[in-house]
Design a protein around this motif. Structure first.
Motif, PDB file in Angstrom:
ATOM      1  N   ILE A  22      41.701  51.258  41.038  1.00  0.00           N
ATOM      2  CA  ILE A  22      41.214  49.969  40.723  1.00  0.00           C
ATOM      3  C   ILE A  22      39.680  49.803  40.830  1.00  0.00           C
ATOM      4  O   ILE A  22      38.838  49.462  39.999  1.00  0.00           O
ATOM      5  CB  ILE A  22      41.620  48.754  41.527  1.00  0.00           C
ATOM      6  CG1 ILE A  22      43.205  48.454  40.963  1.00  0.00           C
ATOM      7  CG2 ILE A  22      40.901  47.506  41.553  1.00  0.00           C
ATOM      8  CD1 ILE A  22      44.010  47.519  41.881  1.00  0.00           C
ATOM      9  N   GLU A  23      39.212  50.292  42.027  1.00  0.00           N
ATOM     10  CA  GLU A  23      37.649  50.527  42.169  1.00  0.00           C
ATOM     11  C   GLU A  23      37.173  51.250  41.235  1.00  0.00           C
ATOM     12  O   GLU A  23      35.924  50.940  40.739  1.00  0.00           O
ATOM     13  CB  GLU A  23      37.462  50.874  43.649  1.00  0.00           C
ATOM     14  CG  GLU A  23      38.026  49.879  44.730  1.00  0.00           C
ATOM     15  CD  GLU A  23      37.634  50.419  46.033  1.00  0.00           C
ATOM     16  OE1 GLU A  23      37.092  50.004  46.979  1.00  0.00           O
ATOM     17  OE2 GLU A  23      38.383  51.657  46.398  1.00  0.00           O
ATOM     18  N   LEU A  24      37.510  52.504  41.151  1.00  0.00           N
ATOM     19  CA  LEU A  24      36.869  53.352  39.909  1.00  0.00           C
ATOM     20  C   LEU A  24      36.836  52.941  38.850  1.00  0.00           C
ATOM     21  O   LEU A  24      35.966  52.902  37.922  1.00  0.00           O
ATOM     22  CB  LEU A  24      37.509  54.711  39.937  1.00  0.00           C
ATOM     23  CG  LEU A  24      37.683  55.375  41.299  1.00  0.00           C
ATOM     24  CD1 LEU A  24      38.722  56.711  41.004  1.00  0.00           C
ATOM     25  CD2 LEU A  24      36.168  56.269  41.486  1.00  0.00           C
ATOM     26  N   LEU A  25      38.089  52.046  38.253  1.00  0.00           N
ATOM     27  CA  LEU A  25      37.930  51.348  36.868  1.00  0.00           C
ATOM     28  C   LEU A  25      36.789  50.191  36.995  1.00  0.00           C
ATOM     29  O   LEU A  25      36.085  50.172  35.992  1.00  0.00           O
ATOM     30  CB  LEU A  25      39.183  50.995  36.536  1.00  0.00           C
ATOM     31  CG  LEU A  25      39.499  50.003  35.258  1.00  0.00           C
ATOM     32  CD1 LEU A  25      39.124  51.177  34.317  1.00  0.00           C
ATOM     33  CD2 LEU A  25      41.007  49.580  35.138  1.00  0.00           C
ATOM     34  N   ALA A  26      36.640  49.530  38.155  1.00  0.00           N
ATOM     35  CA  ALA A  26      35.855  48.261  38.145  1.00  0.00           C
ATOM     36  C   ALA A  26      34.145  48.968  37.840  1.00  0.00           C
ATOM     37  O   ALA A  26      33.468  48.353  37.338  1.00  0.00           O
ATOM     38  CB  ALA A  26      35.836  47.863  39.677  1.00  0.00           C
ATOM     39  N   ILE A  27      34.086  50.105  38.576  1.00  0.00           N
ATOM     40  CA  ILE A  27      32.670  50.716  38.377  1.00  0.00           C
ATOM     41  C   ILE A  27      32.574  51.017  37.096  1.00  0.00           C
ATOM     42  O   ILE A  27      31.477  50.701  36.528  1.00  0.00           O
ATOM     43  CB  ILE A  27      32.728  52.203  39.241  1.00  0.00           C
ATOM     44  CG1 ILE A  27      32.462  51.639  40.753  1.00  0.00           C
ATOM     45  CG2 ILE A  27      31.276  52.845  38.608  1.00  0.00           C
ATOM     46  CD1 ILE A  27      32.608  53.035  41.456  1.00  0.00           C
ATOM     47  N   GLY A  35      35.101  33.835  35.390  1.00  0.00           N
ATOM     48  CA  GLY A  35      36.033  33.683  36.363  1.00  0.00           C
ATOM     49  C   GLY A  35      36.576  34.992  36.895  1.00  0.00           C
ATOM     50  O   GLY A  35      37.361  34.796  37.958  1.00  0.00           O
ATOM     51  N   LEU A  36      36.466  36.051  36.867  1.00  0.00           N
ATOM     52  CA  LEU A  36      36.881  37.268  37.284  1.00  0.00           C
ATOM     53  C   LEU A  36      35.819  38.227  37.416  1.00  0.00           C
ATOM     54  O   LEU A  36      34.696  38.403  36.714  1.00  0.00           O
ATOM     55  CB  LEU A  36      37.937  37.977  36.152  1.00  0.00           C
ATOM     56  CG  LEU A  36      39.235  37.574  35.848  1.00  0.00           C
ATOM     57  CD1 LEU A  36      40.012  37.974  35.077  1.00  0.00           C
ATOM     58  CD2 LEU A  36      40.051  37.146  37.014  1.00  0.00           C
ATOM     59  N   SER A  37      35.793  38.844  38.735  1.00  0.00           N
ATOM     60  CA  SER A  37      34.890  39.871  39.042  1.00  0.00           C
ATOM     61  C   SER A  37      35.338  41.273  38.490  1.00  0.00           C
ATOM     62  O   SER A  37      36.398  41.485  37.896  1.00  0.00           O
ATOM     63  CB  SER A  37      35.084  40.338  40.842  1.00  0.00           C
ATOM     64  OG  SER A  37      36.282  40.906  41.052  1.00  0.00           O
ATOM     65  N   ALA A  38      34.721  42.440  38.641  1.00  0.00           N
ATOM     66  CA  ALA A  38      34.954  43.431  37.915  1.00  0.00           C
ATOM     67  C   ALA A  38      36.400  44.100  38.456  1.00  0.00           C
ATOM     68  O   ALA A  38      36.998  44.634  37.995  1.00  0.00           O
ATOM     69  CB  ALA A  38      33.833  44.527  37.775  1.00  0.00           C
ATOM     70  N   VAL A  39      36.444  43.844  39.946  1.00  0.00           N
ATOM     71  CA  VAL A  39      37.452  44.485  40.665  1.00  0.00           C
ATOM     72  C   VAL A  39      38.870  43.472  40.093  1.00  0.00           C
ATOM     73  O   VAL A  39      39.863  44.450  39.876  1.00  0.00           O
ATOM     74  CB  VAL A  39      37.318  44.369  42.116  1.00  0.00           C
ATOM     75  CG1 VAL A  39      38.534  44.587  42.628  1.00  0.00           C
ATOM     76  CG2 VAL A  39      36.187  45.366  42.690  1.00  0.00           C
ATOM     77  N   VAL A  44      43.668  43.294  36.659  1.00  0.00           N
ATOM     78  CA  VAL A  44      44.448  42.881  35.747  1.00  0.00           C
ATOM     79  C   VAL A  44      45.031  43.883  34.549  1.00  0.00           C
ATOM     80  O   VAL A  44      46.275  44.086  34.279  1.00  0.00           O
ATOM     81  CB  VAL A  44      43.607  41.736  34.968  1.00  0.00           C
ATOM     82  CG1 VAL A  44      44.378  41.134  33.539  1.00  0.00           C
ATOM     83  CG2 VAL A  44      43.661  40.572  35.859  1.00  0.00           C
ATOM     84  N   LEU A  45      43.952  44.735  34.208  1.00  0.00           N
ATOM     85  CA  LEU A  45      44.047  45.881  33.239  1.00  0.00           C
ATOM     86  C   LEU A  45      45.384  46.701  33.677  1.00  0.00           C
ATOM     87  O   LEU A  45      46.285  47.210  33.062  1.00  0.00           O
ATOM     88  CB  LEU A  45      42.826  46.592  33.054  1.00  0.00           C
ATOM     89  CG  LEU A  45      41.769  45.750  32.109  1.00  0.00           C
ATOM     90  CD1 LEU A  45      40.568  46.621  31.962  1.00  0.00           C
ATOM     91  CD2 LEU A  45      42.365  45.425  30.746  1.00  0.00           C
ATOM     92  N   LEU A  46      45.097  47.354  34.886  1.00  0.00           N
ATOM     93  CA  LEU A  46      46.125  48.254  35.443  1.00  0.00           C
ATOM     94  C   LEU A  46      47.581  47.604  35.784  1.00  0.00           C
ATOM     95  O   LEU A  46      48.498  48.117  35.608  1.00  0.00           O
ATOM     96  CB  LEU A  46      45.729  48.910  36.912  1.00  0.00           C
ATOM     97  CG  LEU A  46      44.069  49.665  36.556  1.00  0.00           C
ATOM     98  CD1 LEU A  46      43.950  50.345  37.988  1.00  0.00           C
ATOM     99  CD2 LEU A  46      44.575  50.780  35.768  1.00  0.00           C
ATOM    100  N   GLY A  47      47.290  46.257  35.961  1.00  0.00           N
ATOM    101  CA  GLY A  47      48.825  45.907  36.292  1.00  0.00           C
ATOM    102  C   GLY A  47      49.430  45.474  34.942  1.00  0.00           C
ATOM    103  O   GLY A  47      50.653  45.399  34.718  1.00  0.00           O
ATOM    104  N   ARG A  48      48.507  45.216  33.817  1.00  0.00           N
ATOM    105  CA  ARG A  48      49.230  44.880  32.565  1.00  0.00           C
ATOM    106  C   ARG A  48      49.936  46.282  31.807  1.00  0.00           C
ATOM    107  O   ARG A  48      50.858  46.248  31.484  1.00  0.00           O
ATOM    108  CB  ARG A  48      48.209  44.166  31.849  1.00  0.00           C
ATOM    109  CG  ARG A  48      48.507  44.374  30.181  1.00  0.00           C
ATOM    110  CD  ARG A  48      49.645  43.740  29.841  1.00  0.00           C
ATOM    111  NE  ARG A  48      50.073  43.559  28.445  1.00  0.00           N
ATOM    112  CZ  ARG A  48      50.742  44.482  27.693  1.00  0.00           C
ATOM    113  NH1 ARG A  48      51.344  45.268  28.492  1.00  0.00           N
ATOM    114  NH2 ARG A  48      50.976  44.026  26.497  1.00  0.00           N
TER     115      ARG A  48
END
Length: 219
Positions: A22-27, A35-39, A44-48
């Motif tokens: 998640i952190e690597l994808l957020a970077i 309403g949503l931070s990068a993290v 959301v993307l990885l969960g989906r």
């Protein structure tokens, strides 16, 4: 988010290995959406889609359906995933396995046999004797190449090598080891034993012929 917990700052301070997917994808996303931070957007993307591996098969259209995923973010993610895929493919196909001195000599012979000065190289191997990289350790004169254990093992430690095969050429074309070659090999083996990196062989390359220290019983 406190500075010390931000993914980019953590990566620079602690290294990428300690970051979650998640952190690597957020970077890569750099910023979030309304309403949503990068993290949170990364979560959301990885969960989906179920994880990074599954993202490889996600289309541009599917990514674009998410709020905040404009063309720039979609391109960044797809480019990063494709780079990872290509690295994985290169890693799988470009690591020859050393099973004999002949295997190792074949990797360097054509380049080293024509050199007009002594070059000292090292083949860095993993635990399966697959070649991780080829490192140029030093370049010397017509008949000598100074080599210090520090220069050799600095590269080996950086690549997490389990073993090394030493390689140097004799511009004269005669691969017969000199006493200096034997003494240097002994010193490098002793240094490797201290830090836990095995010297598996030392090859002296001549003109389309070579000598293996291991095969000759010199180590």
């Amino acid at each position: 988010m406190p500075v010390e917990l931000r993914p980019r700052e953590r990566l620079l301070k602690e290294g990428p290995q300690l970051l979650s997917d998640i952190e690597l994808l957020a970077i890569m996303l750099r910023t979030g959406s309304t309403g949503l931070s990068a993290v949170e957007l990364a979560t959301v993307l990885l969960g989906r889609f179920g994880g990074l591996k599954q993202l490889l098969d996600v289309s541009t259209e599917e990514l674009s359906e998410f709020k905040g995923m404009g063309p720039a973010k979609v391109a960044q993610i797809r480019a990063a995933l494709e780079l990872g895929r290509r690295v994985a493919m290169a890693t799988a196909w470009d690591r020859p396995t050393i099973k004999s001195p002949e295997n190792a000599a074949a990797l360097v012979m054509e380049e080293m046999r024509h050199l007009d000065r002594e070059h000292f190289w090292a083949l860095l191997l993993n635990t399966k004797n697959q070649v991780l990289s080829r490192e140029i350790v030093s370049i010397g004169t017509l008949n000598s190449s100074a080599i210090h254990p520090r220069e050799l093992y600095k590269a080996a430690i950086r690549r997490s090598a389990a073993g090394v095969i030493l390689v140097h050429n004799h511009p004269s074309g005669d691969p017969t080891p000199s006493q200096q070659d034997i003494d240097v090999t002994k010193r490098l083996i002793e240094a490797g034993n201290i830090i836990g990196i095995n010297v598996l062989d030392h090859l002296v390359i001549g003109d389309n012929k070579f000598v293996s220290f291991k095969a000759r019983g010199l180590m």
